[in-house]
Scaffold this active site. Sequence first.
Site, short mmCIF file in Angstrom:
data_model
loop_
_atom_site.label_atom_id
_atom_site.label_comp_id
_atom_site.label_asym_id
_atom_site.label_seq_id
_atom_site.Cartn_x
_atom_site.Cartn_y
_atom_site.Cartn_z
CG ASP A 346 -0.13 -0.02 2.54
OD1 ASP A 346 0.81 -0.84 2.62
OD2 ASP A 346 -0.43 0.75 3.46
CD GLU A 347 -1.24 4.61 2.80
OE1 GLU A 347 -2.18 5.36 3.06
OE2 GLU A 347 -0.51 4.10 3.69
C1 TNX Z 1 -4.00 3.89 5.58
S1 TNX Z 1 -4.98 1.16 5.11
C2 TNX Z 1 -2.99 2.96 5.70
C3 TNX Z 1 -2.30 2.80 7.00
C4 TNX Z 1 -2.79 3.78 8.01
C5 TNX Z 1 -4.29 3.91 7.91
C6 TNX Z 1 -4.89 4.79 8.96
C7 TNX Z 1 -3.61 1.03 4.52
C8 TNX Z 1 -3.37 -0.11 3.70
N1 TNX Z 1 -2.71 2.01 4.76
O1 TNX Z 1 -0.92 2.89 6.82
O2 TNX Z 1 -2.40 3.33 9.26
O3 TNX Z 1 -4.62 4.41 6.65
O4 TNX Z 1 -6.28 4.74 8.90
#
Ligand code: TNX
Length: 532
Positions: A346-347
């Site tokens: 993710d991200e």
């Molecule tokens: C998004 S959900 C993220 C996390 C954060 C979260 C906080 C996801 C796969 N990545 O790194 O902790 O939002 O809500």
Amino acid sequence: MVSLVVNGCTDDPPTQGVPSVSAQATSPRPATPTTTPEPVRLPEDAPALSDVIPAPESARPAKDDNFALTKQSDISVADGTRAAGDYLADVLRPATGFPLRVVSGEDNAGGIQLLLREGGDPQDESYRLEVARDGVTLSAASQSGLFAGAHTLRQLLPADVERGETVDREWVLAGGVVEDQPRFGYRGAMLDVARHFFGVDVVKRYIDRVAQYKVNYLHLHLADDQGWRIEIDGWPRLTEVGARNEVGGGKGGFYTKQQYREIVAYAQSRGVTIVPEIDMPGHTNAALTSYAKLNCDGTAPPTYTDTKVGFSSLCIDKPVTYDFANDVITQLAEMTPGPYLHIGGDEANSTKDADYRAFFDKVLPMVVKAGKRPIGWHEYAKANVPRSGVVQYWRIETADAPTRRQADSGRRVLMSPADKTYLDMKYEESNPWGNSWAGAVDVRTAYEWEPTKELAGVGDGMVLGVEAPLWTELVTTEDEIERMTFPRMQAIAEVGWSTQTKWADFRQRLAAQAERMTAQDIAFHRDSGVPW
Ligand code: TNX
């Protein structure tokens, strides 16, 4: 207190001559009376057969068939059923104070009988629980089915059964038959132990608490920018350096391999499978801090204690990155008996798209080679996901083209839409605690959604199940873990298990859980939509 008449004698047999639990384990039970016992009255605080969460598929009450558990009741385990039998004994002994010996055998006279149907499919979680005057019979086709039935049986006893010390009272279960099976095979919770670290005991209690609602997977988010939480041979600085930090700059911590194995075994003893996650190629600052060689410029960045995301990336072009990934994956797989290994994804905002794909082209085959099915956050749907791979959807948008493409080509989707399942969100806007980027998530919101209609093109047959993640940027204590998890976890568990979900009915059953949660010392949130 009412004195019950069971099996023709009062519920007060002499304890003399009752051997210790272990000595009794394989010895024959005393001769069984052949007469059917008199009907017993159901105490006012005993749950009805259908008062269980998640709601069972079918419950047929039989009011003359209530069953009284007594000092003499054994838990009789046929071949292959001992684990669930031990679990039942473990959870029922403290409050009843009964020996509840776990004995090998195939009859239920005056006690609880566990049976495993032969040749059953290990994936089949269905069970049949029959409560009759002369005993309780739980049968299933698999271990998972037995655990599911055991969780139901536990909830059919009065809330007092959840107390840590002996309660001197009658222990009667409502008579009848429950026939039940889950809608989805994967009903998960996730605990982020990277942003704030939580020790083995906290994780074990979390397992206990979610398992009773038939949550069968616990996903552990074991590494992120702020901390690395698992020992890996050959990479000692991950725990010497990478683990010594958390959000806000606390001391952090990590699990030794032995402690991780202890968590895995404990989860198994509750019918729960651990899914370990190492997030890659982003969310990796803790690893990058530990080893300068994992950075493209050869310089280790400082530790990170803030909560912003998307700035870190493993170095895609360096061979050492893949030595590192392979060591982590193979060692985690070796310690994890469950089928899944979560690889994050993710991200990864500071990894170029082409690099991201190149990275997963190398790393996902490692997961498959280690004998595991990869799970990735849905961003990894743009990579080449192996046939066995699972895509975990976490955003709030109702369409995602790459996830849809993966579903179309046979990959299963795990549903964790943040506006329904995120346990780190505030319950209500006005609550002082919790994240709010996905909006407030009260219990009704966590309950009233349909996993096969949440995401365009991802419908029936494509959804593996549901998972409720608890991210811990803002969560620092076990009390806070509990407050954020309960009672939203019950809502998600029922969405994952039950086919018939009605809020008006659920909120009543949920209100009745208050006493059970209180008896278990769970610091739950009294959501305003529930008639507590
Ligand atoms: C998004 S959900 C993220 C996390 C954060 C979260 C906080 C996801 C796969 N990545 O790194 O902790 O939002 O809500």
